[in-house]
Enzyme design. Structure first.
Site: not given
Ligand SMILES: NC(=O)C1=CN([C@@H]2O[C@H](COP(=O)(O)OP(=O)(O)OC[C@H]3O[C@@H](n4cnc5c(N)ncnc54)[C@H](OP(=O)(O)O)[C@@H]3O)[C@@H](O)[C@H]2O)C=CC1
Ligand SMILES: O=C(O)C1=N[C@H](C(=O)O)C[C@H](O)C1
Length: 270
Positions: A11, A101, A103, A127-128, A158, A162
């Protein structure tokens, strides 16, 4: 000199994907081994650095996870549930550490990820950040010290892009509170009240989600009783925090026995 572990970022065009690339390029302990996007994405086949608006990196964005994972020691994956489940199986085949990561995973998704963890190292956390993982420990302790005269409510905020609610972090905090109380979260969870809901049920854990603007991530655990309230809060103001945690997990997982781990393991808080 030993080779640095190579990391594939899935992604890669996403908010977290681009943040991860920047952190890996700045790291002297990991190197970028590949960048993935889904088939049909306009970044596929192009140089990653140029796609991100900078100088060429000599890394072409690919849509072939099998080939990319075969060349990697770790996969860092912040995408979407369906993608993460598919990547878990492929990362396990390649014996690469899979840092998840993503969710919004369902019970069925989690079961499939668990199966993949029989063959490879998986580190998964909603959350990391160090702060939130510490907060889960504190939440468990406070919940264990208080009885059901104290109502527990979890409020998260958020950005407006999201797609899942409650956030993964809110669910981690809810699980911690439920564990502290010695109950199953599913049995006491009350999500997003609306309308004539009746009075609050004793022992419930409530969840509330705010979505707006560019909020990175804010979480509050409220313990409320007659005459007093305890509020524990975490504010994330920079996504790099999550990316750095994920890099730490990718390094920590090298050479570990197959299985599912979380950030408490990585941070030594378990
Ligand atoms: N655990 C943690 O600490 C954190 C977790 N997160 C989680 O991370 C995830 C991503 O967040 P964020 O970066 O903001 O989201 P974005 O929408 O900005 O990015 C998601 C990426 O994943 C790609 N993607 C989605 N579906 C697929 C698929 N089926 N195959 C390949 N690629 C795919 C998207 O591509 P496309 O644009 O083409 O759909 C995009 O590039 C969320 O679930 C969020 O909650 C976020 C921050 C911190
Ligand atoms: O989608 C986000 O941006 C985030 N997702 C994670 C969550 O679902 O808790 C972690 C963080 O809060 C940012």
């Amino acid at each position: 000199m030993t080779e640095l572990p190579g990391v594939v970022v899935t992604g890669v065009s996403g908010r977290m994907g681009q943040m991860l690339v920047r952190e890996i390029l700045a790291s002297d302990r990991l190197k970028l081994a590949g960048a993935l996007e889904r088939s049909g994405h306009d970044w596929v086949g192009r140089d990653l650095g140029e796609c991100m608006g900078g100088a060429a990196l000599g890394v072409l964005v690919s849509d072939d996870p099998l080939e990319a994972f075969a060349r990697a020691q770790a996969v860092i994956d912040f995408t979407a549930p369906a993608a993460t489940v598919a990547f878990a199986e492929l990362a396990a085949q390649a014996r690469a550490v899979h840092v998840i990561g993503t969710t919004g995973l369902s019970a069925d998704d989690l079961a499939k990820i668990h199966t993949a963890g029989r063959h490879a190292v998986i580190v998964r956390a909603g959350n990391m950040s160090l702060g939130v993982n510490l907060l889960t420990k504190v939440t468990r302790q406070v919940a264990a010290a208080l009885d059901e005269d104290w109502d527990i409510e979890i409020v998260e905020a958020h950005h407006n892009k999201k797609v899942d609610a409650p956030s993964g972090t809110a669910l981690m905090l809810g699980e911690a509170a439920a564990e502290g109380r010695g109950v199953e979260l599913d049995a006491v969870s009350d999500r997003g009240r609306d309308g004539i809901t009746g009075a609050r049920k004793r022992g419930d854990i409530g969840f509330h989600a705010i979505r707006g603007g560019d909020v990175v991530g804010e979480h509050e655990v409220i313990f409320a009783s007659a005459g007093e309230r305890i509020v524990i809060k975490h504010i994330a103001s920079d996504r790099a925090l999550f990316a750095r945690g994920a890099l730490k997990a990718a390094l920590w997982g090298q050479g570990k026995a197959p299985g599912e781990y979380d950030m408490l393991d990585v941070l030594g808080l378990n």
